[in-house]
Design an enzyme around this catalytic site. Structure first.
Site, PDB file in Angstrom:
ATOM      1  N   ASP A  38       1.007  -1.171   0.190  1.00  0.00           N
ATOM      2  CA  ASP A  38      -0.009  -0.023   0.114  1.00  0.00           C
ATOM      3  C   ASP A  38       0.856   1.207   0.017  1.00  0.00           C
ATOM      4  O   ASP A  38       0.489   2.315  -0.511  1.00  0.00           O
ATOM      5  CB  ASP A  38      -0.699   0.102   1.331  1.00  0.00           C
ATOM      6  CG  ASP A  38      -1.938  -1.265   1.495  1.00  0.00           C
ATOM      7  OD1 ASP A  38      -1.894  -1.993   0.372  1.00  0.00           O
ATOM      8  OD2 ASP A  38      -2.837  -1.051   2.269  1.00  0.00           O
ATOM      9  N   GLU A  40       3.738   1.746  -1.309  1.00  0.00           N
ATOM     10  CA  GLU A  40       3.979   2.209  -2.657  1.00  0.00           C
ATOM     11  C   GLU A  40       3.138   2.948  -3.515  1.00  0.00           C
ATOM     12  O   GLU A  40       3.201   3.926  -4.256  1.00  0.00           O
ATOM     13  CB  GLU A  40       4.727   1.257  -3.310  1.00  0.00           C
ATOM     14  CG  GLU A  40       5.113   1.389  -4.926  1.00  0.00           C
ATOM     15  CD  GLU A  40       6.464   2.062  -4.982  1.00  0.00           C
ATOM     16  OE1 GLU A  40       7.057   2.583  -4.045  1.00  0.00           O
ATOM     17  OE2 GLU A  40       6.648   2.638  -6.090  1.00  0.00           O
ATOM     18  N   LYS A 126     -27.208 -14.303 -10.169  1.00  0.00           N
ATOM     19  CA  LYS A 126     -28.165 -13.158 -10.210  1.00  0.00           C
ATOM     20  C   LYS A 126     -27.814 -12.395  -8.955  1.00  0.00           C
ATOM     21  O   LYS A 126     -28.168 -12.723  -7.983  1.00  0.00           O
ATOM     22  CB  LYS A 126     -29.674 -13.537 -10.030  1.00  0.00           C
ATOM     23  CG  LYS A 126     -30.662 -12.375 -10.386  1.00  0.00           C
ATOM     24  CD  LYS A 126     -32.176 -12.474 -10.802  1.00  0.00           C
ATOM     25  CE  LYS A 126     -32.739 -11.421 -11.148  1.00  0.00           C
ATOM     26  NZ  LYS A 126     -32.865 -10.400  -9.970  1.00  0.00           N
ATOM     27  N   LYS A 318     -28.799 -16.744 -20.097  1.00  0.00           N
ATOM     28  CA  LYS A 318     -28.790 -15.822 -21.401  1.00  0.00           C
ATOM     29  C   LYS A 318     -28.384 -16.929 -22.708  1.00  0.00           C
ATOM     30  O   LYS A 318     -27.208 -17.681 -22.481  1.00  0.00           O
ATOM     31  CB  LYS A 318     -27.861 -14.832 -21.438  1.00  0.00           C
ATOM     32  CG  LYS A 318     -28.128 -13.946 -20.049  1.00  0.00           C
ATOM     33  CD  LYS A 318     -27.103 -12.755 -19.858  1.00  0.00           C
ATOM     34  CE  LYS A 318     -27.466 -12.156 -18.452  1.00  0.00           C
ATOM     35  NZ  LYS A 318     -26.373 -11.073 -18.088  1.00  0.00           N
ATOM     36  N   CYS A 464     -29.177 -26.939  36.930  1.00  0.00           N
ATOM     37  CA  CYS A 464     -30.004 -26.720  35.755  1.00  0.00           C
ATOM     38  C   CYS A 464     -30.185 -27.795  35.029  1.00  0.00           C
ATOM     39  O   CYS A 464     -29.402 -28.522  34.196  1.00  0.00           O
ATOM     40  CB  CYS A 464     -29.603 -25.493  35.213  1.00  0.00           C
ATOM     41  SG  CYS A 464     -30.810 -24.932  33.933  1.00  0.00           S
TER      42      CYS A 464
END
Ligand code: IVH
Length: 699
Positions: A38, A40, A126, A318, A464
């Site tokens: 980054d 550079e 899509k 398509k 519990c």
């Protein structure tokens, strides 16, 4: 850059810098494969900015410096599309018939006979974002418009320019690259979307802003809404703060280059050329031959859907041949040559019947909305999590409300939001605001919310019965010691009838006790005893994982077993020794120590072994010299004593890796003075930032 650049005219220097920066940006944003650090990029960017500032006559809108900093506008202007932006016919039948009907129709309309070859299609995801039309003149982005009503859209050029994945200037031939000549006018159409990780990070930032008291900020419902909102900002600096992405999928107006062309013959070739010109095209786009391959594509993409990193709501087929596309033409606003084949919807509306609180294995209390049954994401959903008290309050879900439920893939269904009636009726009162109980709904022990934690926990532990049941199911699951056929119905009975108090009681069950339970005959009781017997021969990782120690998942259990070899060694290890294991940090080490410091837990282990649970123990790993193995570091700025190479060598010698760019996968960013954009990125992604001293201590 070589020395001679200083002898070159400014205009050429500017052009070269722009070309280099565009190439770097393409690698970074489009190919997701940075070619230079980054720093550079930042250096060259600053050079270009300086040159442009002192030579304003050379400043052009396609310069990389012109992406951000545009001025806010008062309102969008509307633009008539040169070619209308069409929609696609949607096929909602989520079976193979969706693809088969389309292929049959295309064959009929083209007048093909059964003996004629299969039609070639292009199948694409899509994308679930918003459509955009990008107009390039002589290769330079001049206008970006939303779809609007298909005839007229809004001019959002100032915002679209901030999106790194969208070229301001198309890539031309050069440096050995053969690229078709750039058309005089080219309109590229595609989808603007937001990646899921970017969406999560954005919402996290929003949450922090709201928590800090910022006004007018909100949490976004889904990536599509966040993307649409970002594109429709009047102030482009706001758009620039919302990470957007782009995929090209088609063309609008095209007028040829001076050389003529490009004359595409197929949709697939057209997409390949768009890629060469620098536009992102999804790697999931593929040719498919005939209905069978369309169905295969639909199924394959459906399988991958949850792991894609971005939302899609179906696939698009398509006709590949552009000549055939012309022949098929349009009906009203939809082309006859394309269809969208939807996946089962991941969001649906339903009503909240009740809000229950469930107790998990570790005592965690989770509010759960009981829903009127609704078909979503391919299954019928009747429960959806509200996560915790804050989430339930934030969403303000109440009994009787109409809510959006979401189920993406294998994840637990969740309530996304409440849908308020369009005209609130004064007679229709909403239910009461949800509040978390302060005692456990199962065992009535006190429930506490620790400081800084989002969850309430029941303090009852194995007293519990809900926690006991979950602990047994956890121990018996396939990934732990695996007791085949021990499901929640049976565990409910065993615990409720007082047959099991602690895990070892499981192995003290006899046939009479089992056969006396509901829906248990002699045969099934025998089967259960056999399954219990079989589960006794296990492995150390499975056993450890099965104990249900907080933060000790399967992977951690494996690492522990690999590292220490013996259970006794693990039980005796100090927190420091535990932290020598790959991927074990202070939290996991503390949790292990706390667990084995409880005499009753050691007693359970001893009794299980006495009941005959065994595994073969291995050798401890000798070279525990890799404290950083599995960790990835990014270095930024100047460290006080180590230079880059020394820091890298230090990390690698301890088994860590050094990477040049920060991502969510980065374990730590080591920052020194004058740390740059990597530090910002780390902070925005929530990656821990450490200094040199901490690094040394870790090694
Ligand atoms: S092609 C003539 N391809 O779906 C066909 N559209 O109703 C023009 N969409 O909002 C569109 N992914 O933005 C095409 N691979 C894809 C697409 C796609 C998403 C969206 C498009 C539009 C809607 C079409």
């Amino acid at each position: 850059m070589n020395e001679s650049i200083f002898d070159t005219p400014v205009s050429i220097q500017i052009a070269q810098l722009r070309q280099t920066l565009n190439a770097y940006a393409h690698r970074y944003y489009v190919q997701d494969d940075p070619s230079v650090p980054d720093a550079e990029y930042d250096r060259l960017f600053a050079q270009l900015q300086a040159l442009e500032n002192s030579h304003l006559e050379f400043l052009t809108p396609d310069s990389p410096t012109q992406r951000v900093g545009g001025k806010a506008i008062d309102q969008f202007s509307s633009v008539r599309h040169a070619l209308p932006m069409l929609s696609i016919r949607t096929e909602t039948d989520t079976s193979a018939a969706g693809a088969e009907n389309f292929d049959a129709r295309i064959r009929r309309e083209l007048g093909l006979m059964p003996i004629d070859a299969a039609v070639v299609y292009v199948a694409e995801p899509k994308f679930d974002g918003l459509a955009i039309n990008l107009r390039y003149e002589q290769g330079v982005l001049v206008q970006a418009t939303t779809r609007g009503d298909g005839e007229t859209g809004e001019d959002v050029t100032h915002n679209i320019r901030t999106i790194g994945q969208i070229p301001l200037r198309m890539c031309e031939a050069g440096q050995g690259r053969a690229v078709p000549p750039i058309p005089h006018v080219l309109e590229v159409r595609g989808e603007i979307y937001m990646r899921r990780d970017d969406f999560e990070a954005l919402n996290e930032r929003q949450r922090q802003k709201i928590a800090a008291g910022a006004k007018g900020e909100r949490i976004f419902v889904n990536p599509r809404n966040a993307a649409a909102g970002a594109v429709r900002q009047l102030d482009p600096t706001l758009t620039a703060q919302r990470p957007l992405s782009f995929f090209a999928y088609g063309l609008g107006e095209v007028s040829p280059s001076a050389e003529g062309g490009p004359a595409f013959e197929t949709h697939f070739d057209l997409l390949q050329t768009l890629k060469q010109w620098g536009f992102p095209v999804s790697a999931l786009v593929n040719r498919a031959c005939g209905a069978t391959e369309l169905v295969a594509y639909y199924n394959a993409i459906g399988q991958q859907r949850d792991g894609l990193g971005f939302d899609i709501d179906g696939v698009v087929y398509k006709v590949d041949s552009l000549a055939w596309q012309r022949q098929l033409g349009f009906v009203t606003r939809e082309p006859r040559w394309a269809v969208a084949h939807k996946f089962p919807a991941e969001e649906q509306l339903t009503t909240v019947l009740a809000i229950d609180v469930q107790v998990g294995r570790t005592g965690k209390l989770t509010p759960v909305a009981k829903l009127a049954p609704v078909f979503v994401g391919g299954v019928t959903v009747t429960n959806a999590t509200l996560h915790n008290e804050d989430e339930a309050r934030r969403k303000d879900v109440r009994v009787g409300d109409t809510v959006v439920v979401r189920r993406a893939g294998d994840v637990i269904p969740e309530v996304v939001r409440v849908v308020m009636p369009v005209e609130p009726s004064p007679h229709l009162e909403r239910g009461v605001v949800f509040g978390m109980p302060h005692v456990c709904p199962v065992c009535a022990s006190v429930a506490v919310r620790e400081q800084g934690e989002a969850d309430y926990r029941c303090t009852g532990g194995l007293f519990c019965s809900a926690q006991r049941k979950q602990a047994i199911l956890h121990f018996a699951q396939r990934r732990a010691v695996e007791v085949e056929g021990l499901g929640d119905k049976l565990v409910d009975q065993l615990v409720d009838d007082g047959l099991i108090q602690t895990l070892p009681d499981l192995y003290r069950l006899d046939q009479t006790a089992l056969a006396n339970l509901d829906r248990m005959a002699d045969k099934s009781a025998l089967n259960m005893l056999e399954a219990l017997q079989k589960s006794k021969q296990t492995t150390l990782p499975r056993f450890l994982f099965g104990l249900g120690i907080r933060h000790v998942g399967e992977a951690t259990a494996k690492e522990l077993a690999r590292h220490f070899g013996h259970l006794d060694a693990i039980m005796a290890a100090t927190e420091e020794q535990l932290q020598k294991v790959a991927d074990i940090g202070p939290i996991v080490a503390k949790s292990l120590r706390t667990f084995f410091d409880q005499p009753h837990n050691c007693e359970v282990v001893a009794q299980l072994r006495a009941c005959g649970i065994t595994w073969s123990e291995g050798e401890p790993l000798l070279q525990a010299l890799t404290p950083l193995s599995g960790k990835t570091f990014v270095l930024t700025g100047t460290l006080p004593t180590l230079d880059r190479e020394e820091a890298k060598a230090l990390i690698e010698s301890a088994g860590g890796k050094v990477s040049s760019s920060v991502s969510k996968k980065t374990s730590f960013v080591v920052a020194g003075t004058e740390a740059g954009s990597k530090l910002d990125k780390a902070l925005s992604l929530g990656v821990p930032v450490i200094d040199e001293a901490t690094l040394k201590a870790m090694v």
